[in-house]
Design a protein around this motif. Structure first.
Motif, PDB file in Angstrom:
ATOM      1  N   ARG A  16       0.826  -1.223   0.000  1.00 41.34           N
ATOM      2  CA  ARG A  16       0.000   0.000   0.000  1.00 41.34           C
ATOM      3  C   ARG A  16       0.852   1.263   0.000  1.00 41.34           C
ATOM      4  NH1 ARG A  16      -2.515   3.774  -0.509  1.00 41.34           N
ATOM      5  NH2 ARG A  16      -4.617   4.324   0.137  1.00 41.34           N
ATOM      6  N   ILE A  17       2.116   1.174   0.442  1.00 41.01           N
ATOM      7  CA  ILE A  17       2.975   2.353   0.496  1.00 41.01           C
ATOM      8  C   ILE A  17       4.164   2.246  -0.458  1.00 41.01           C
ATOM      9  CG2 ILE A  17       2.343   2.856   2.888  1.00 41.01           C
ATOM     10  CD1 ILE A  17       5.021   1.597   3.741  1.00 41.01           C
ATOM     11  N   ALA A  18       4.140   1.241  -1.323  1.00 35.46           N
ATOM     12  CA  ALA A  18       5.310   0.959  -2.167  1.00 35.46           C
ATOM     13  C   ALA A  18       5.528   2.009  -3.240  1.00 35.46           C
ATOM     14  CB  ALA A  18       5.166  -0.426  -2.796  1.00 35.46           C
ATOM     15  N   THR A  19       4.474   2.565  -3.793  1.00 33.46           N
ATOM     16  CA  THR A  19       4.619   3.496  -4.905  1.00 33.46           C
ATOM     17  C   THR A  19       3.765   4.732  -4.678  1.00 33.46           C
ATOM     18  OG1 THR A  19       2.773   2.549  -6.175  1.00 33.46           O
ATOM     19  CG2 THR A  19       4.967   1.556  -6.484  1.00 33.46           C
ATOM     20  N   VAL A  20       4.118   5.785  -5.390  1.00 34.33           N
ATOM     21  CA  VAL A  20       3.334   7.018  -5.335  1.00 34.33           C
ATOM     22  C   VAL A  20       1.923   6.772  -5.861  1.00 34.33           C
ATOM     23  CG1 VAL A  20       3.138   9.343  -6.294  1.00 34.33           C
ATOM     24  CG2 VAL A  20       5.349   8.510  -5.477  1.00 34.33           C
ATOM     25  N   GLU A  21       1.813   5.889  -6.855  1.00 31.83           N
ATOM     26  CA  GLU A  21       0.508   5.602  -7.452  1.00 31.83           C
ATOM     27  C   GLU A  21      -0.486   5.068  -6.429  1.00 31.83           C
ATOM     28  OE1 GLU A  21       3.355   6.261 -10.437  1.00 31.83           O
ATOM     29  OE2 GLU A  21       3.418   4.757  -8.828  1.00 31.83           O
ATOM     30  N   SER A  22       0.028   4.389  -5.386  1.00 32.50           N
ATOM     31  CA  SER A  22      -0.868   3.838  -4.366  1.00 32.50           C
ATOM     32  C   SER A  22      -1.571   4.927  -3.563  1.00 32.50           C
ATOM     33  CB  SER A  22      -0.089   2.911  -3.429  1.00 32.50           C
ATOM     34  OG  SER A  22       0.860   3.632  -2.669  1.00 32.50           O
ATOM     35  N   LEU A  23      -1.086   6.172  -3.660  1.00 34.69           N
ATOM     36  CA  LEU A  23      -1.741   7.280  -2.963  1.00 34.69           C
ATOM     37  C   LEU A  23      -2.986   7.768  -3.698  1.00 34.69           C
ATOM     38  CD1 LEU A  23       1.390   9.339  -1.851  1.00 34.69           C
ATOM     39  CD2 LEU A  23      -0.060   7.891  -0.438  1.00 34.69           C
ATOM     40  N   ARG A  24      -3.187   7.294  -4.921  1.00 34.50           N
ATOM     41  CA  ARG A  24      -4.420   7.545  -5.679  1.00 34.50           C
ATOM     42  C   ARG A  24      -4.706   9.035  -5.856  1.00 34.50           C
ATOM     43  NH1 ARG A  24      -7.543   2.904  -2.156  1.00 34.50           N
ATOM     44  NH2 ARG A  24      -6.303   1.169  -2.935  1.00 34.50           N
ATOM     45  N   GLY A  25      -3.665   9.762  -6.188  1.00 33.33           N
ATOM     46  CA  GLY A  25      -3.820  11.192  -6.447  1.00 33.33           C
ATOM     47  C   GLY A  25      -3.509  12.076  -5.258  1.00 33.33           C
ATOM     48  N   ARG A  26      -3.414  11.474  -4.076  1.00 32.27           N
ATOM     49  CA  ARG A  26      -3.182  12.292  -2.883  1.00 32.27           C
ATOM     50  C   ARG A  26      -1.732  12.741  -2.740  1.00 32.27           C
ATOM     51  NH1 ARG A  26      -6.560   8.455   1.203  1.00 32.27           N
ATOM     52  NH2 ARG A  26      -7.602   7.466  -0.567  1.00 32.27           N
ATOM     53  N   ASP A  27      -0.854  12.288  -3.648  1.00 40.13           N
ATOM     54  CA  ASP A  27       0.510  12.799  -3.653  1.00 40.13           C
ATOM     55  C   ASP A  27       0.543  14.282  -4.020  1.00 40.13           C
ATOM     56  OD1 ASP A  27      -0.364  11.375  -6.117  1.00 40.13           O
ATOM     57  OD2 ASP A  27       1.374  12.403  -6.976  1.00 40.13           O
ATOM     58  N   ARG A  28      -0.545  14.775  -4.601  1.00 38.17           N
ATOM     59  CA  ARG A  28      -0.641  16.187  -4.964  1.00 38.17           C
ATOM     60  C   ARG A  28      -1.451  16.984  -3.950  1.00 38.17           C
ATOM     61  NH1 ARG A  28      -1.624  13.122  -9.473  1.00 38.17           N
ATOM     62  NH2 ARG A  28      -3.864  13.469  -9.347  1.00 38.17           N
ATOM     63  N   LEU A  29      -1.597  16.436  -2.757  1.00 36.52           N
ATOM     64  CA  LEU A  29      -2.452  17.062  -1.749  1.00 36.52           C
ATOM     65  C   LEU A  29      -1.944  18.438  -1.328  1.00 36.52           C
ATOM     66  CD1 LEU A  29      -4.918  16.848   0.076  1.00 36.52           C
ATOM     67  CD2 LEU A  29      -3.516  15.629   1.746  1.00 36.52           C
ATOM     68  N   ARG A  30      -0.620  18.570  -1.145  1.00 40.70           N
ATOM     69  CA  ARG A  30      -0.097  19.875  -0.720  1.00 40.70           C
ATOM     70  C   ARG A  30      -0.449  20.963  -1.738  1.00 40.70           C
ATOM     71  NH1 ARG A  30       3.891  22.261   2.452  1.00 40.70           N
ATOM     72  NH2 ARG A  30       4.540  20.265   3.333  1.00 40.70           N
ATOM     73  N   GLU A  31      -0.253  20.658  -3.017  1.00 34.10           N
ATOM     74  CA  GLU A  31      -0.580  21.628  -4.061  1.00 34.10           C
ATOM     75  C   GLU A  31      -2.063  21.992  -4.023  1.00 34.10           C
ATOM     76  OE1 GLU A  31      -0.749  21.874  -8.960  1.00 34.10           O
ATOM     77  OE2 GLU A  31       0.315  20.217  -7.961  1.00 34.10           O
ATOM     78  N   ALA A  32      -2.906  20.962  -3.850  1.00 37.64           N
ATOM     79  CA  ALA A  32      -4.348  21.210  -3.797  1.00 37.64           C
ATOM     80  C   ALA A  32      -4.715  22.059  -2.587  1.00 37.64           C
ATOM     81  CB  ALA A  32      -5.101  19.879  -3.759  1.00 37.64           C
ATOM     82  N   LEU A  33      -4.085  21.775  -1.448  1.00 33.63           N
ATOM     83  CA  LEU A  33      -4.372  22.551  -0.240  1.00 33.63           C
ATOM     84  C   LEU A  33      -3.934  23.998  -0.411  1.00 33.63           C
ATOM     85  CD1 LEU A  33      -3.342  19.950   2.469  1.00 33.63           C
ATOM     86  CD2 LEU A  33      -5.655  20.766   2.005  1.00 33.63           C
ATOM     87  N   ASN A  34      -2.783  24.209  -1.036  1.00 27.35           N
ATOM     88  CA  ASN A  34      -2.348  25.583  -1.326  1.00 27.35           C
ATOM     89  C   ASN A  34      -3.396  26.298  -2.173  1.00 27.35           C
ATOM     90  OD1 ASN A  34       1.178  24.676  -1.706  1.00 27.35           O
ATOM     91  ND2 ASN A  34       0.040  25.266   0.123  1.00 27.35           N
ATOM     92  N   ASN A  35      -3.916  25.602  -3.169  1.00 26.74           N
ATOM     93  CA  ASN A  35      -4.928  26.196  -4.043  1.00 26.74           C
ATOM     94  C   ASN A  35      -6.234  26.465  -3.306  1.00 26.74           C
ATOM     95  OD1 ASN A  35      -3.153  26.058  -6.206  1.00 26.74           O
ATOM     96  ND2 ASN A  35      -3.940  24.089  -6.937  1.00 26.74           N
ATOM     97  N   LEU A  36      -6.460  25.709  -2.230  1.00 23.85           N
ATOM     98  CA  LEU A  36      -7.678  25.886  -1.445  1.00 23.85           C
ATOM     99  C   LEU A  36      -7.512  26.931  -0.338  1.00 23.85           C
ATOM    100  CD1 LEU A  36      -8.873  22.172  -1.148  1.00 23.85           C
ATOM    101  CD2 LEU A  36      -9.938  24.007  -2.492  1.00 23.85           C
ATOM    102  N   GLY A  37      -6.339  27.583  -0.306  1.00 22.96           N
ATOM    103  CA  GLY A  37      -6.147  28.692   0.626  1.00 22.96           C
ATOM    104  C   GLY A  37      -5.296  28.399   1.835  1.00 22.96           C
TER     105      GLY A  37
END
Length: 273
Positions: A248-269
């Protein structure tokens, strides 16, 4: 199931200890928790939502800042949209009530603005962590309350797969993000959900100081217990807990898009300084 011994056996796959304290309904409710992924479409009794929110607001909150909110979603089309964003989880569409728990710094920002006071501290990581913890504590209170009146629940972490799209669907203002969802409804009696064994206490309970190496025996023992559980429940889970968790933690792909969470949070303020 109300027998303390049987509840402990289900929770650990064995009898870990003999409790000497007086048993009560609260302990029964807590140890009976199981994730429900098949629901009836029956509506909830009037006042149920409000009762769950009262339980949620009874949770602890740091400095009484109450940095959380929740969106109650009952509209079928909106549930279907959220289900798609969360990995097409069918139970989101089945339940009469889907709660989206929010880390909410917008309210404090608004209050400060209304008083002509700066709110520079809201830009820091600490406030983001505080709001996330506040939302989590509130949600767990609501989940326990729901289960105590015969309802089933399951958390939906997949709501973080597409945080900006979720924010758009729910009309979230800047500095608010969806931490997770919570399905609430009547369990489908035709689909049995068993209590899943957890790690032995020797793996998670540390006395005085943390000890990593000493967990190896407990983890190995748990691997055997959970494999037996998977077999009994006819669950198609390859390997044991260690294998499943490592994959479940072997690859970035296992995060199912949440690897971009910081960027999304920045965009959300959220500046997260």
């Amino acid at each position: 199931m109300t027998n303390p011994t049987e509840l402990l056996r289900s929770r650990y796959g064995e009898i870990p200890f003999n409790p000497e304290i007086a048993w009560n309904d609260s302990l029964t409710a807590l140890l009976s928790h199981r994730s429900i992924r098949s629901y009836l479409s029956d509506p909830l009794p009037p006042g149920t939502l409000e009762l769950l929110i009262a339980a949620a607001q009874s949770a602890s909150t740091s400095s009484n800042l109450q940095t959380w909110s929740v969106v109650a979603v009952e509209n079928q089309q909106r549930k279907e949209e959220l289900s798609k964003l969360a990995g097409n989880q069918a139970h989101i569409k089945q339940v009469p009530l889907f709660l989206v728990w929010l880390a909410d710094l917008a309210r404090l920002s608004h209050v400060a603005d209304s008083r002509g006071i700066s709110h520079d501290a809201l830009e820091y990581l600490e406030m983001f962590v505080m709001a996330t913890i506040d939302a989590t504590l509130a949600a767990q209170n609501a989940a326990v309350a729901a289960e105590s009146v015969g309802l089933g629940t399951v958390y939906i972490g997949g709501i973080r797969n597409h945080p900006q799209e979720v924010a758009q669907i729910l009309n979230l203002p800047s500095s608010v993000y969806a931490v997770f969802g919570l399905c609430v409804g009547y369990p489908n009696p035709e689909v049995e959900a068993a209590i899943k064994p957890r790690l032995p206490q020797s793996a998670v309970l540390h006395r005085e100081t943390y000890k990593l190496a000493e967990q190896e025996e407990a983890i190995a023992h748990y691997n055997e217990i959970i494999k037996e559980f998977y077999t009994e429940q006819k669950m198609n889970v390859p390997g044991d807990w260690s294998e499943h968790s490592a994959q479940r933690i072997a690859t970035v792909e296992s995060l199912r898009g949440r690897d971009r969470l910081r960027e999304a949070l920045n965009n959300l303020g959220f500046k997260l300084l």
